[in-house]
Design a protein around this motif. Sequence first.
Motif, PDB file in Angstrom:
ATOM      1  N   ALA A  69       0.820  -1.204   0.000  1.00 35.39           N
ATOM      2  CA  ALA A  69       0.000   0.000   0.000  1.00 35.39           C
ATOM      3  C   ALA A  69       0.853   1.253   0.000  1.00 35.39           C
ATOM      4  CB  ALA A  69      -0.927  -0.003   1.216  1.00 35.39           C
ATOM      5  N   ASN A 127      -3.099  -8.866   1.248  1.00 33.38           N
ATOM      6  CA  ASN A 127      -4.242  -9.646   0.769  1.00 33.38           C
ATOM      7  C   ASN A 127      -3.710 -11.045   0.525  1.00 33.38           C
ATOM      8  OD1 ASN A 127      -6.243 -10.961  -0.692  1.00 33.38           O
ATOM      9  ND2 ASN A 127      -6.890  -9.099  -1.761  1.00 33.38           N
ATOM     10  N   VAL A 146      -1.822  -5.688  -2.495  1.00 38.15           N
ATOM     11  CA  VAL A 146      -2.760  -4.642  -2.051  1.00 38.15           C
ATOM     12  C   VAL A 146      -2.535  -3.274  -2.694  1.00 38.15           C
ATOM     13  CG1 VAL A 146      -3.220  -5.735   0.173  1.00 38.15           C
ATOM     14  CG2 VAL A 146      -1.337  -4.095  -0.029  1.00 38.15           C
TER      15      VAL A 146
END
Length: 382
Positions: free
Chosen positions: A270, A314, A357
Amino acid sequence: MQFPKGFLAAAIAAGIKPSGKTDLSCVVSDTDCVWAFAGTRSTTAAACVTRNREVYAAGGPVRALVVNAGNANAATGKRGANDNADIADALGSVLNVDQDAVLTASTGIIGHLLPMDKVLSGVEHLPEDLSPQADAFAAAIMTTDLVPKTASVTLSTGATIVGTAKGSGMIHPDMATMFAFAFTDAAVDQAALRAAFPAIVNRTFNAVTVDGDTSTNDMALVLANGQAGAVDSAEFLTALEGVMRDLARQIAADGEGATKLLTVRVAGAATEAEALAAARTCCVSPLLKSALHGNDPNWGRVIMAVGRSGAGVNIEKMTVAVQGTPVFAGRPLPYDAAAVSASMKADEVIFDVNLGVGEAVGEAWGCDLSAEYVSINAEYTT
């Protein structure tokens, strides 16, 4: 390797190390330098870090750096702080510059007072042997290092950047690292250099780990005397980061007891901070480091380390590869364990991880964990 234009260095055996090896050194510029600094955030920081931080806040130019190896001068109270200041004052007097133009660095055993009679006598004689050669300085700053660490780059204008570093154990920086010193004859703006330096340090020295222990004396410095003239700022900062990345990898490869370099490349994070956190947590994991030493492609230890790093993941989209072989993609993948194990018998082993992610990336470096690491540190002072 030679220092950039206008920089000279000297190294002598002052008697700080029982081995009799060189242990006192300096680098001197014949003109003022703009500079950037990062020092450990350890709350038990050594006198050299504390003083350099104060000099840095004052914002003035510097002319020299003096380094002693074999004694950290940490946890030595007011006496240690005074001794550190006296070293700067002594070299400043010999060079005929203000003591605030002299930076200090100490490395070695914590909790021992410096033999100041030997140190000050050595400082007095240091300038007698000044030379443009960098190799003697790189060797003199070592402690448990097996090899000196240097790196250099030449810019399109002809200006150069030369870096030296030391570090082998107690390596898990929390700002900068061990010792990392860069010297350049490029003319750069001090404000711009200081603004860019923390991010460069974070992507290089803060991304290297050997054993998870942050030193009391960690610091990184860059000194620029401008004698080669102006350079493109973007080119310079890219080149500086390249030199520091090279040094960081050399430190990881020379970790105490290490037999191989560990590289963890993280993608799909992220943020860059989360990518670096995931990569560094993998590199410091004793379980993963042990598996690396035994050439064991136990990718579950990567899953474990990433999971405790604080980075968002994830798991259904997460992937892991060992030496280029995919071993996990949201689920275990079939692979030839013997072949992957054989591929890990290399000087560098690379784990590629995608967190699934985002788009941010990060990279960290470490080394394997061997019985030799325990032996070195079990007998460090005895």
